[in-house]
Scaffold this active site. Structure first.
Site: not given
Length: 451
Positions: A302, A376
């Site tokens: 995990p 951007c």
């Protein structure tokens, strides 16, 4: 999408010590986020240390207990790729987990944290000679073989070092987890592992090398998985090959990987880890009994499930922009001072997140918003759809929960933004565990700057 009370903090999404104080400010382990922002700036990754530590223990105990009940042994390794620094490596080590790494850099971090090498596993589909040599020299507990080429490569390095290196073989079970295509890693047509049908010949090659010791098969079926059925089916297919491999030698282990999911939004309902562990343990026990073979030690890896919920990312609102849509609807873009450079997951594979106003409470009606970054790129969206109060304003602080996994790890300097710092909060105290980057650090790598 249900309109939430934006002043409430869902404990399924936020870490266990997150709350609001009497003035309505979000706190983490008693520390106000306004104080964290003033001391460390934003964007800021804020880790609830107790949550991370206790979750690691809970997951380890869940699998150990589930497999003990079916007469077997389970071990857990933290998947370091989710988020790794020396402090986190120490936390999971102290919680009784091993650490899986998938590069020389991650291995160096684990070793710097004094994780016992015998409890480290090295993954990777293209391990360099230098990385393998580093792992062998350190004495890592296992190297996961990902291709036929690596068999001879690891064997030669181990032989030159005069050691016998433990190895596992990564295979693809053909089980496709119910997850995003880019997160499902057990397809036949993908870069990881070997087809399950190729395992017998590969294991024969491994066993023919005196400098290698075969531990067992390894498989990882995907990420952000909520159900046990995929693990059960994958285990059954692996155990059929495992049975055949027992004819020519011991196969002490079976590694079923990780990929256990967490809640990112109100709609996510992952099962309790104890339920998942019990279901998987029962399925493995049933398959072993059907095949009439000894029960192997079963391993799990995990990562997200350990660290994901522990962390929130704190942002400062910069602009609020209502955009008129067709039909008279309005979408409000709330832009913050971070974005895809500190959380690439929404742009990378459409991951969903939630957001809450953190620096105050509000009685204003909730409005549907889109939390945008400052990069951007039109795809620089952190939260595609959630609600914030209608009076959300510049300089408000907002918190995006469940950012512990694959956010800092995937962070970048796109548009020359520095990667944010990481702070751990515990017992009313905050401390930096990973330094952030400013313009000085960014420009220091530019060889064209004179002086």
């Amino acid at each position: 999408m249900t309109q939430p009370d934006n002043n409430l903090l869902n404990p399924a999404i936020f870490s266990r010590s997150v709350a609001r104080d009497s003035s309505g400010i979000v706190t983490v382990s008693g520390v106000r986020v306004t104080d964290l922002a003033q001391q460390f700036g934003t964007p800021l990754y804020v880790v609830d240390e107790v949550d991370a530590r206790e979750t690691a223990v809970e997951i380890r105990e869940a699998f150990e207990g589930a497999f003990a009940r079916v007469g077997a042994t389970a071990k857990t390794y933290y998947a370091g790729k989710a988020f790794l620094c020396t402090e986190v490596a120490r936390w999971v080590d102290e919680a009784g987990m091993g650490v899986d790494v998938c590069s020389g850099g991650e291995l160096a971090v684990a070793l710097a944290a004094d994780v016992p090498p015998a409890r480290i596993g090295l993954h990777g589909n293209n391990k360099s000679v230098a990385e393998i040599s580093m792992a062998v020299e350190a004495g890592v507990g296992s190297i996961i073989i990902d291709s036929l080429i690596e068999i001879e490569r690891i064997a030669s390095i181990a032989a030159a070092a005069g050691v016998v290196q433990n190895v596992r073989l990564r295979v693809n079970s053909g089980v496709h987890a119910n997850t995003h295509e880019y997160l499902a890693t057990s397809h036949e047509d993908q870069k990881f592992g070997l087809p399950l049908s190729a395992a017998p010949d590969a294991v024969a090659r491994i066993r023919s090398r005196e400098s290698l010791k075969f531990l067992g098969l390894h498989c990882h079926i995907g990420s952000q998985i909520f159900a046990s059925e995929g693990f059960a089916e994958s285990a059954r297919r692996l155990l059929e090959v495992h049975r055949d491999l027992l004819v020519d030698g011991p196969v002490p282990e079976l590694n079923l990987g990780g990929g256990f999911g967490i809640a990112y939004t109100e709609e996510d309902e992952p099962p309790k880890i104890t339920e998942l562990a019990n279901q998987i343990a029962g399925a493995v026990r049933s398959a072993v009994d059907d095949l009439a073979i000894p029960m192997p030690i079963v391993l799990f890896e995990p990562g997200r499930a350990v660290i994901g919920r522990s962390t929130l990312t704190l942002y400062t609102v910069g602009t609020v922009k209502p955009v008129a849509l067709e039909g008279g609807a309005v979408r409000t873009y709330v832009s913050v001072d971070g974005g895809m450079s500190d959380n690439a997951r929404p742009a990378l594979y459409g991951a969903d997140y939630s957001v809450r106003l953190a620096s105050r409470v509000s009685d204003a009606d909730p409005i549907l918003i889109r939390l945008a970054g400052k990069h951007c790129e039109s795809g620089d969206i952190i939260v595609h759809s959630d609600y914030l109060p209608a009076d959300i304003s510049p300089d408000d602080l907002v918190a995006v929960p469940a950012t512990g996994a694959y956010c800092w790890s995937l962070s970048s300097n796109y548009n020359y933004l520095g990667r944010p710092p990481v702070v751990a909060v515990r017992g009313g105290q905050a401390r930096m565990i990973v330094r952030g980057e400013g313009l000085t650090e960014l420009l220091s790598r530019d060889c064209g700057i004179v002086g």
